[in-house]
Design a protein around this motif. Structure first.
Motif, PDB file in Angstrom:
ATOM      1  N   HIS A   1      17.483  73.969  25.152  1.00 54.76           N
ATOM      2  CA  HIS A   1      16.510  72.517  24.719  1.00 54.76           C
ATOM      3  C   HIS A   1      17.194  71.342  25.957  1.00 54.76           C
ATOM      4  O   HIS A   1      18.399  70.900  24.964  1.00 54.76           O
ATOM      5  N   ALA A   2      16.717  71.183  26.430  1.00 52.41           N
ATOM      6  CA  ALA A   2      17.495  70.126  27.631  1.00 52.41           C
ATOM      7  C   ALA A   2      16.245  69.137  27.442  1.00 52.41           C
ATOM      8  O   ALA A   2      15.399  68.885  27.159  1.00 52.41           O
ATOM      9  N   SER A   3      16.350  68.496  29.020  1.00 52.77           N
ATOM     10  CA  SER A   3      15.654  67.246  28.661  1.00 52.77           C
ATOM     11  C   SER A   3      14.545  68.210  28.131  1.00 52.77           C
ATOM     12  O   SER A   3      12.954  67.076  28.383  1.00 52.77           O
ATOM     13  N   HIS A   4      13.383  69.319  28.958  1.00 51.55           N
ATOM     14  CA  HIS A   4      12.918  69.963  28.683  1.00 51.55           C
ATOM     15  C   HIS A   4      13.045  71.326  28.214  1.00 51.55           C
ATOM     16  O   HIS A   4      14.204  71.683  28.844  1.00 51.55           O
ATOM     17  N   LEU A   5      11.947  71.713  27.818  1.00 52.59           N
ATOM     18  CA  LEU A   5      12.591  73.187  27.085  1.00 52.59           C
ATOM     19  C   LEU A   5      12.184  73.679  27.947  1.00 52.59           C
ATOM     20  O   LEU A   5      11.348  73.849  28.868  1.00 52.59           O
ATOM     21  N   HIS A   6      13.529  74.643  28.150  1.00 50.12           N
ATOM     22  CA  HIS A   6      13.128  76.163  29.309  1.00 50.12           C
ATOM     23  C   HIS A   6      14.104  77.296  29.331  1.00 50.12           C
ATOM     24  O   HIS A   6      14.599  77.046  28.002  1.00 50.12           O
ATOM     25  N   TYR A   7      13.662  78.617  29.525  1.00 42.83           N
ATOM     26  CA  TYR A   7      14.158  79.477  28.980  1.00 42.83           C
ATOM     27  C   TYR A   7      14.634  80.684  30.353  1.00 42.83           C
ATOM     28  O   TYR A   7      14.202  80.521  31.196  1.00 42.83           O
ATOM     29  N   ASP A   8      16.021  80.282  30.129  1.00 39.06           N
ATOM     30  CA  ASP A   8      16.568  80.807  31.341  1.00 39.06           C
ATOM     31  C   ASP A   8      16.775  82.551  30.960  1.00 39.06           C
ATOM     32  O   ASP A   8      17.699  82.955  30.264  1.00 39.06           O
ATOM     33  N   LEU A   9      16.763  82.771  32.633  1.00 38.90           N
ATOM     34  CA  LEU A   9      16.396  84.023  32.288  1.00 38.90           C
ATOM     35  C   LEU A   9      17.592  84.435  32.991  1.00 38.90           C
ATOM     36  O   LEU A   9      18.034  84.090  34.456  1.00 38.90           O
ATOM     37  N   ARG A  10      18.536  85.452  32.303  1.00 39.32           N
ATOM     38  CA  ARG A  10      20.143  85.937  33.032  1.00 39.32           C
ATOM     39  C   ARG A  10      19.704  87.543  33.701  1.00 39.32           C
ATOM     40  O   ARG A  10      19.706  88.552  32.784  1.00 39.32           O
ATOM     41  N   LEU A  11      19.867  88.160  34.818  1.00 29.47           N
ATOM     42  CA  LEU A  11      20.264  89.188  35.376  1.00 29.47           C
ATOM     43  C   LEU A  11      21.015  89.416  36.238  1.00 29.47           C
ATOM     44  O   LEU A  11      21.426  88.757  37.363  1.00 29.47           O
ATOM     45  N   GLU A  12      21.972  90.483  35.138  1.00 29.27           N
ATOM     46  CA  GLU A  12      23.398  90.759  36.299  1.00 29.27           C
ATOM     47  C   GLU A  12      22.642  91.544  37.407  1.00 29.27           C
ATOM     48  O   GLU A  12      22.026  92.326  37.905  1.00 29.27           O
ATOM     49  N   GLU A  13      23.628  90.538  38.645  1.00 31.34           N
ATOM     50  CA  GLU A  13      23.426  91.461  40.058  1.00 31.34           C
ATOM     51  C   GLU A  13      25.706  90.657  40.615  1.00 31.34           C
ATOM     52  O   GLU A  13      24.825  89.943  40.793  1.00 31.34           O
ATOM     53  N   ASN A  14      25.986  91.818  41.500  1.00 33.33           N
ATOM     54  CA  ASN A  14      26.677  92.359  41.996  1.00 33.33           C
ATOM     55  C   ASN A  14      27.391  91.430  41.112  1.00 33.33           C
ATOM     56  O   ASN A  14      28.517  89.982  41.702  1.00 33.33           O
ATOM     57  N   GLY A  15      27.747  91.323  40.011  1.00 32.72           N
ATOM     58  CA  GLY A  15      29.306  90.272  39.672  1.00 32.72           C
ATOM     59  C   GLY A  15      28.976  89.500  38.990  1.00 32.72           C
ATOM     60  O   GLY A  15      30.068  88.580  37.985  1.00 32.72           O
ATOM     61  N   VAL A  16      27.712  88.391  39.067  1.00 34.37           N
ATOM     62  CA  VAL A  16      27.012  87.335  38.753  1.00 34.37           C
ATOM     63  C   VAL A  16      25.547  87.125  37.814  1.00 34.37           C
ATOM     64  O   VAL A  16      25.066  88.619  37.994  1.00 34.37           O
ATOM     65  N   LEU A  17      25.234  86.430  37.539  1.00 32.64           N
ATOM     66  CA  LEU A  17      24.905  86.407  36.550  1.00 32.64           C
ATOM     67  C   LEU A  17      23.618  85.508  37.799  1.00 32.64           C
ATOM     68  O   LEU A  17      23.454  83.899  37.821  1.00 32.64           O
ATOM     69  N   LYS A  18      22.087  86.457  37.827  1.00 30.88           N
ATOM     70  CA  LYS A  18      21.567  85.692  38.768  1.00 30.88           C
ATOM     71  C   LYS A  18      20.231  85.265  37.751  1.00 30.88           C
ATOM     72  O   LYS A  18      20.542  85.319  36.416  1.00 30.88           O
ATOM     73  N   SER A  19      19.674  83.921  37.735  1.00 26.08           N
ATOM     74  CA  SER A  19      19.348  82.824  36.694  1.00 26.08           C
ATOM     75  C   SER A  19      17.908  82.206  37.371  1.00 26.08           C
ATOM     76  O   SER A  19      17.604  81.833  38.893  1.00 26.08           O
ATOM     77  N   TRP A  20      17.158  82.061  36.651  1.00 22.65           N
ATOM     78  CA  TRP A  20      16.037  81.779  36.723  1.00 22.65           C
ATOM     79  C   TRP A  20      15.602  80.772  35.425  1.00 22.65           C
ATOM     80  O   TRP A  20      16.001  80.998  34.348  1.00 22.65           O
ATOM     81  N   ALA A  21      15.591  78.906  35.635  1.00 24.38           N
ATOM     82  CA  ALA A  21      14.542  78.685  34.462  1.00 24.38           C
ATOM     83  C   ALA A  21      13.006  78.857  34.389  1.00 24.38           C
ATOM     84  O   ALA A  21      12.892  78.271  34.644  1.00 24.38           O
TER      85      ALA A  21
END
Ligand code: MN
Length: 147
Positions: free
Chosen positions: A37-57
């Motif tokens: 719930h930031a300035s616009h509500l969104h859903y943060d997708l996290r996918l593990e890849e090579n030791g980090v989380l690739k991220s998409w809003a």
């Protein structure tokens, strides 16, 4: 890989994790979605890849239903320990607002090309085969949908 993540945040002010601790959720790689719930509500997708989380809003609530495509804007890589972060990012900080878990589980990578990622998600809200397709218009913009 986490420079951009660290640059955007003041860890003396935000409760978000600063360290990248390795995490394991049984078999498969980490998958999670956080409702933000930031300035616009969104859903943060996290996918593990090579030791980090690739991220998409994801700009609208994801659906576990074929044919419903959602715009997913790629954001900076996040540390693995972010996958289950919940809390309040203070006013004035990057991403200010409340974060809570929307879905959690694992995924298996089925196919990966430059413009396409096909995954099998094993979550509670989302499960089955999902696709991320990069749009030509802007390399940060992807579509996310159930196949
Ligand atoms: Mn967010």
């Amino acid at each position: 890989m986490l420079e951009e993540y660290k640059k955007k945040r003041d860890f003396s002010k935000t409760p978000e994790p600063s360290e990248n601790k390795s995490q394991k959720l049984g078999q498969g790689l980490i998958y999670s979605i956080q409702e933000h719930h930031a300035s616009h509500l969104h859903y943060d997708l996290r996918l593990e890849e090579n030791g980090v989380l690739k991220s998409w809003a994801i700009t609208k609530i994801p659906m576990n239903k074929q044919g419903i495509k959602r715009l997913a804007v790629q954001t900076e890589d996040h540390p693995l320990s972010y996958y289950n972060f919940e809390g309040e990012i203070p006013e004035g900080e990057y991403g200010a607002g409340t974060v809570h878990m929307w879905d959690l589980g694992t995924y298996i990578l089925k196919e990966k090309k430059e413009n396409l990622i096909k995954i099998e998600i094993k979550g509670k809200m989302l499960y089955g085969t999902f696709i991320l397709v990069k749009l030509r218009s802007d390399p940060k913009n992807w579509l996310f949908f159930k196949s």
